[in-house]
Design an enzyme around this catalytic site. Sequence first.
Site, PDB file in Angstrom:
ATOM      1  CB  SER A 223      -1.097 -27.128 -20.842  1.00 20.67           C
ATOM      2  OG  SER A 223      -0.850 -26.277 -21.927  1.00 20.67           O
ATOM      3  CB  SER A 261      -4.167 -28.856 -24.985  1.00 23.28           C
ATOM      4  OG  SER A 261      -3.989 -29.415 -23.699  1.00 23.28           O
ATOM      5  CG  ASP A 263      -2.159 -32.260 -23.962  1.00 23.02           C
ATOM      6  OD1 ASP A 263      -2.452 -31.421 -23.095  1.00 23.02           O
ATOM      7  OD2 ASP A 263      -2.857 -32.480 -24.960  1.00 23.02           O
TER       8      ASP A 263
END
Length: 339
Positions: A223, A261, A263
């Site tokens: 992340s 991830s 983000d």
Amino acid sequence: MSPAVPRIGTLPSGPRDAITDVAGVTVGHATLAEGEVQTGVTVVRPHAGDPYLQRVPAGFAVLNGFGKSVGLLQVEELGVLETPIALTNTFSVPAVAAAQIRQCVAANPECGRSLPTVNPLVFECNDGFLNDIQRMAVNEGHYLQACASAGEDVAQGSVGAGRGMSSFSLKGGIGSASRRAGTHTVGALVLANFGLLPNLLIAGQPVGRRLATAQQADTEKGSIIMLIATDAPLDARQLRRLALRAGAGLARTGSVFGHGSGDIALAFSTAYTLPQRREAPMPAVALLHDGLLDDLFQAAADSTEQAILNALWRADPVTGRDGHVRPALSALLRELAPT
């Protein structure tokens, strides 16, 4: 000698090349680094006053929502911050949120009674490769330590919330940078814990492909949290747009905002505050025209990319849980450099 970190873009930096070049913003860390515990807390304070009583405008953008942050729902609705911004590991979010609530109640005993409840804001990344995340080692004292240590000098790399983070199968962590856009400053701070090594781009160069011949890349399951501060007078709508431009800087480093991830980017302005108490007058603010935002967008993209590279460059190697190791980018680049 390690190769120097490339400088991104042509806009000038502030004197510290950090998010604290935006006047009033401070950053503090509490780092836990002992054996299987490699983690911590990082705090960004938007100003020196009480953020619950003197709220700053904010907006955010979710590029990929694989994350467990606390507090974003109310930021979306009201467009303000009410606590310092906290960064930590995934399983420590509840402890840090509780610490933020207790901190606010101690300073404002009528919070949740005659005054509204407070909205804690905690962002997270999963540092479980290096840190025994199941120990939930972060506690209220670590959050308060990070707040107490907040200052204008920003330690970067394997510190605070960045202690156990990995990026591009290398040691990631905390990075910061700033850019000047005319008379205004834009600063970025990132918690970098993302990326596949073969995809790593450094100033547009496919450096990760060279390193990947010797390093095994993981699947994308990290992340990144990207915080953008500015002294430009913007409202929450404009700040959401500014936050989105951090994604341009992220993409330049080789991220594809992978499935696993989380983000997330958040932007805030220090140009004015919005009072918590109804009897206090609201500010009369001359906002920047939308047609003048492009330089700020450029500054947000460039400072985010620079902050990610700074996180990689300044990180020390860390050995953590079960002997897992993340090497430092600087050491690997020295090995690749011609003799």
